[in-house]
Write a protein that holds these residues in place. Structure first.
Motif, PDB file in Angstrom:
ATOM      1  N   ARG A 338      -6.373  -2.560   0.630  1.00 57.44           N
ATOM      2  CA  ARG A 338      -6.233  -3.376   1.572  1.00 57.44           C
ATOM      3  C   ARG A 338      -5.151  -4.358   0.831  1.00 57.44           C
ATOM      4  N   GLN A 339      -5.542  -4.961  -0.461  1.00 52.59           N
ATOM      5  CA  GLN A 339      -4.804  -5.912  -1.209  1.00 52.59           C
ATOM      6  C   GLN A 339      -3.342  -5.340  -1.911  1.00 52.59           C
ATOM      7  N   GLY A 340      -3.405  -3.784  -1.966  1.00 56.55           N
ATOM      8  CA  GLY A 340      -2.335  -3.291  -2.707  1.00 56.55           C
ATOM      9  C   GLY A 340      -1.367  -3.036  -1.957  1.00 56.55           C
ATOM     10  N   ILE A 341      -1.389  -3.456  -0.796  1.00 57.35           N
ATOM     11  CA  ILE A 341      -0.053  -3.239   0.099  1.00 57.35           C
ATOM     12  C   ILE A 341       1.293  -3.949  -0.439  1.00 57.35           C
ATOM     13  N   ALA A 342       1.104  -5.107  -0.667  1.00 61.02           N
ATOM     14  CA  ALA A 342       2.339  -6.044  -0.975  1.00 61.02           C
ATOM     15  C   ALA A 342       2.898  -5.116  -2.410  1.00 61.02           C
ATOM     16  N   GLU A 343       2.000  -5.084  -3.299  1.00 61.04           N
ATOM     17  CA  GLU A 343       2.333  -4.370  -4.694  1.00 61.04           C
ATOM     18  C   GLU A 343       2.990  -3.219  -4.368  1.00 61.04           C
ATOM     19  N   ALA A 344       2.444  -2.239  -3.539  1.00 65.38           N
ATOM     20  CA  ALA A 344       3.076  -0.823  -3.027  1.00 65.38           C
ATOM     21  C   ALA A 344       4.513  -0.930  -2.678  1.00 65.38           C
ATOM     22  N   GLN A 345       4.544  -2.109  -1.897  1.00 63.60           N
ATOM     23  CA  GLN A 345       6.100  -1.926  -1.338  1.00 63.60           C
ATOM     24  C   GLN A 345       6.903  -2.662  -2.201  1.00 63.60           C
ATOM     25  N   LEU A 346       6.482  -3.578  -3.074  1.00 61.74           N
ATOM     26  CA  LEU A 346       7.409  -4.097  -4.306  1.00 61.74           C
ATOM     27  C   LEU A 346       7.784  -2.566  -5.153  1.00 61.74           C
ATOM     28  N   ARG A 347       6.880  -2.049  -5.404  1.00 58.79           N
ATOM     29  CA  ARG A 347       6.984  -0.920  -6.286  1.00 58.79           C
ATOM     30  C   ARG A 347       8.108   0.266  -5.540  1.00 58.79           C
ATOM     31  N   ALA A 348       7.847   0.589  -4.237  1.00 57.64           N
ATOM     32  CA  ALA A 348       8.674   1.595  -3.600  1.00 57.64           C
ATOM     33  C   ALA A 348       9.928   1.285  -3.338  1.00 57.64           C
ATOM     34  N   GLY A 349      10.456   0.123  -3.074  1.00 56.55           N
ATOM     35  CA  GLY A 349      11.880  -0.166  -2.754  1.00 56.55           C
ATOM     36  C   GLY A 349      12.121  -1.480  -2.422  1.00 56.55           C
ATOM     37  N   ARG A 350      13.140  -1.613  -1.497  1.00 54.47           N
ATOM     38  CA  ARG A 350      13.120  -2.985  -1.257  1.00 54.47           C
ATOM     39  C   ARG A 350      12.691  -3.270   0.394  1.00 54.47           C
ATOM     40  N   THR A 351      11.849  -4.413   0.623  1.00 53.55           N
ATOM     41  CA  THR A 351      11.311  -4.447   1.958  1.00 53.55           C
ATOM     42  C   THR A 351      11.631  -5.845   2.497  1.00 53.55           C
ATOM     43  N   HIS A 352      11.880  -5.796   3.647  1.00 55.26           N
ATOM     44  CA  HIS A 352      11.984  -7.214   4.428  1.00 55.26           C
ATOM     45  C   HIS A 352      11.015  -7.232   5.486  1.00 55.26           C
ATOM     46  N   GLN A 353      10.144  -8.489   5.324  1.00 59.50           N
ATOM     47  CA  GLN A 353       8.804  -8.621   5.937  1.00 59.50           C
ATOM     48  C   GLN A 353       9.196  -9.324   7.121  1.00 59.50           C
ATOM     49  N   HIS A 354       8.673  -9.004   8.270  1.00 64.48           N
ATOM     50  CA  HIS A 354       8.966  -9.685   9.525  1.00 64.48           C
ATOM     51  C   HIS A 354       7.278  -9.852  10.055  1.00 64.48           C
ATOM     52  N   ASP A 355       6.818 -11.109  10.281  1.00 58.37           N
ATOM     53  CA  ASP A 355       5.584 -11.361  10.842  1.00 58.37           C
ATOM     54  C   ASP A 355       5.489 -11.934  12.236  1.00 58.37           C
ATOM     55  N   VAL A 356       4.600 -11.201  13.021  1.00 61.17           N
ATOM     56  CA  VAL A 356       4.459 -11.513  14.298  1.00 61.17           C
ATOM     57  C   VAL A 356       3.305 -11.464  15.026  1.00 61.17           C
ATOM     58  N   TRP A 357       3.150 -12.098  16.049  1.00 62.67           N
ATOM     59  CA  TRP A 357       1.886 -12.163  16.799  1.00 62.67           C
ATOM     60  C   TRP A 357       1.958 -11.676  18.114  1.00 62.67           C
ATOM     61  N   LEU A 358       0.870 -10.874  18.308  1.00 63.25           N
ATOM     62  CA  LEU A 358       0.937 -10.254  19.621  1.00 63.25           C
ATOM     63  C   LEU A 358      -0.676 -10.397  20.369  1.00 63.25           C
ATOM     64  N   PRO A 359      -0.605 -10.488  21.768  1.00 62.34           N
ATOM     65  CA  PRO A 359      -2.004 -10.410  22.346  1.00 62.34           C
ATOM     66  C   PRO A 359      -2.493  -8.917  21.932  1.00 62.34           C
ATOM     67  N   LEU A 360      -3.808  -8.886  21.742  1.00 63.47           N
ATOM     68  CA  LEU A 360      -4.591  -7.812  21.439  1.00 63.47           C
ATOM     69  C   LEU A 360      -4.013  -6.673  22.335  1.00 63.47           C
ATOM     70  N   SER A 361      -3.997  -7.081  23.698  1.00 58.61           N
ATOM     71  CA  SER A 361      -3.965  -5.833  24.747  1.00 58.61           C
ATOM     72  C   SER A 361      -2.478  -5.336  24.581  1.00 58.61           C
ATOM     73  N   ARG A 362      -1.632  -6.032  24.007  1.00 49.62           N
ATOM     74  CA  ARG A 362      -0.206  -5.398  23.885  1.00 49.62           C
ATOM     75  C   ARG A 362       0.280  -4.952  22.418  1.00 49.62           C
ATOM     76  N   LEU A 363      -0.759  -4.972  21.614  1.00 49.40           N
ATOM     77  CA  LEU A 363      -0.532  -4.519  20.145  1.00 49.40           C
ATOM     78  C   LEU A 363       0.022  -3.176  19.948  1.00 49.40           C
ATOM     79  N   SER A 364      -0.818  -2.257  20.637  1.00 52.44           N
ATOM     80  CA  SER A 364      -0.488  -0.822  20.465  1.00 52.44           C
ATOM     81  C   SER A 364       1.100  -0.476  21.124  1.00 52.44           C
ATOM     82  N   ALA A 365       1.244  -1.042  22.325  1.00 52.73           N
ATOM     83  CA  ALA A 365       2.560  -0.699  22.954  1.00 52.73           C
ATOM     84  C   ALA A 365       3.472  -1.122  21.896  1.00 52.73           C
ATOM     85  N   PHE A 366       3.528  -2.316  21.298  1.00 53.20           N
ATOM     86  CA  PHE A 366       4.404  -2.989  20.309  1.00 53.20           C
ATOM     87  C   PHE A 366       4.771  -2.061  19.246  1.00 53.20           C
TER      88      PHE A 366
END
Length: 471
Positions: A338-366
């Motif tokens: 779980r903690q390796g995701i950020a490191e993996a992104q850095l190794r694999a290429g350029r990443t633009h991170q976007h953080d969102v919050w969703l009601p749990l009932s809408r997470l899957s559709a989003f």
């Protein structure tokens, strides 16, 4: 700030008088002079953001921080406060003007005391989250916050961004000591959550991204150390199945799980491919996976209820595969993945991170619609979703593999980010759930924007604190 792939301008020469006055406060140990030594402070850890600074200053305590801020207030010098520099959105990186100073909190690294009876820990802003967790454990207690960057991120940064999943820093902080933009020190180091004395300045300052002052010390809320912990890794074809699983665990395993970390199957596959030493917890591939930890302060066979719930969900066809952390080594492997995701992104290429919050009932559709947007507008870009399912916080990484860099420019990534933010709003959520901001935040309501700007104006009338980020 400029993206790092744009050639940065030459650093501006420090103002001699400003340098002299600040050096008189913090001494040689508190000044970073050399351009090479300054470089890590002027860019984010992903290499996405690159800035310039007049000076990098590292005060040793609240008194020095107060004196530094008085000088900056008198000279109208903008200040960007920086801790572990682990944010994903450039919130602690100076802009390209060369006029700002970076105030780094790394020398303020004392744990001043642990009170196991009153369940409190007093820590300076530069103490890492991992050290707080260890100090709590050594005292027979625990600190509830878990983050992938806990070895590097600092308590000051955690507070500035209100970091956390189901349990964020607002719920874990009893009091603060803060240096205001004019150098005055507000001591609000209370030992209680209940304070009926009026407005709560503590909650105002937590999550303010360094735009209202410099947090120097915090009184943190500890918890009794769990007597029983059970950990599992699960895979599912549908995200809704994991949302339903979390609800079942809340009902059957003593309240909220201590951790419910969601990852898309593509994010897990990326870590396994890019980060040495990681191991696949499941034999098959699953569209969505989750790391689950349940804990209880009462001794008892907590693994039994967890296994029962997971067995029922598997029998009903909701889960595709389950693995239990039956040894400390297995649990450590789960968290490493779980903690390796950020490191993996850095190794694999350029990443633009976007953080969102969703009601749990809408997470899957989003998530489904976000994937469709990428396939339609930028098929070379990979969508990596991960986050804290407990509160609906979701990190959406737009990964551009090295082979696709020429085909996907910053303008295209910016357009994709705007599309994700608009989609989150359509589903009743919001953009920028955590981890800083890379542009002034746009508030949906004019009254909200007006009230927040009035607060900013009252505390920082010269707009010197982290300008261009939140305001």
């Amino acid at each position: 700030m400029n993206p790092v792939h744009d050639a940065p301008a030459r650093p501006a020469a420090p103002h001699a008088e400003l340098h002299r006055r600040l050096h008189g406060i913090v001494g040689d140990a508190g000044m970073v002079h050399d351009a090479l030594a300054q470089a890590p402070y002027l860019r984010d850890w992903q290499g996405r953001w690159q800035g310039r600074a007049a000076l990098v200053v590292r005060p040793a305590d609240t008194a020095q921080t107060s004196a530094v801020m008085r000088v900056c207030h008198e000279t109208h010098t903008p200040v960007v406060t920086q801790g572990g520099n682990t944010g994903l959105r450039g919130g602690a990186t100076p802009d390209a003007s060369g006029a700002q100073i970076v105030l780094h909190t790394g020398r303020m690294d004392r744990i001043r005391g642990v009170d196991p009876v009153n369940l409190t820990l007093l820590a300076d802003a530069g103490v890492t989250l991992a050290r707080v967790q260890q100090a709590a454990q050594d005292a027979g207690r625990s600190f509830a916050l878990r983050l992938g960057s806990e070895a590097r991120c600092t308590i000051g940064g955690n507070l500035a961004t209100n970091a956390g999943g189901a349990t964020g820093m607002r719920a874990l902080t009893l009091g603060l000591e803060v240096v205001l933009p004019d150098g005055r020190v507000w001591n609000g180091l209370h030992r209680r959550h209940q304070d009926h004395g009026g407005l709560d300045l503590r909650q105002l300052l937590i999550g303010s991204e360094g735009a209202l002052g410099v947090i120097t010390t915090a009184m943190l809320q500890l918890q009794p150390r769990p007597a029983a912990v059970a950990t599992a890794w699960v895979g599912a074809a549908q995200l809704d199945a994991l949302v339903a699983l979390q609800d079942a665990l809340r009902a059957r395993c003593g309240g909220c799980p201590a951790a419910f970390e969601l990852m898309s199957g593509e994010a897990v596959a990326l870590v396994l491919a890019q980060v040495p030493g990681t191991r696949a917890p499941l034999a098959g591939r699953h569209a969505f996976q989750a790391l689950i930890a349940c804990s209880d302060t009462c001794a008892g066979p907590l693994a039994g209820p967890l296994q029962a719930v997971l067995a029922e969900e598997s029998a009903a066809g909701a889960l595709g595969e389950v693995a239990f952390g039956s040894t400390p080594a297995q649990v450590q492997d789960f968290w490493r993945l779980r903690q390796g995701i950020a490191e993996a992104q850095l190794r694999a290429g350029r990443t633009h991170q976007h953080d969102v919050w969703l009601p749990l009932s809408r997470l899957s559709a989003f998530v489904a619609q976000a994937g469709a947007v990428l396939r339609r507008q930028a098929p070379d870009v990979r969508l990596l979703c991960f986050g804290h399912l407990g509160d609906g916080s979701l990190h959406c990484g737009l990964l551009v593999p090295d082979a696709a860099r020429a085909a996907v420019d910053d303008a295209a990534l910016h357009a994709l980010g705007k599309a994700l933010h608009a989609l989150a709003t359509e589903h009743g959520g919001s953009a920028v759930a955590a981890q800083g901001v890379d542009a002034p935040r746009r508030h949906a309501h004019a009254i909200e924007a007006d009230l927040l700007m009035r607060i900013k104006q009252a505390l920082d009338p010269n707009h010197l604190m982290n300008p261009g980020k939140v305001f």
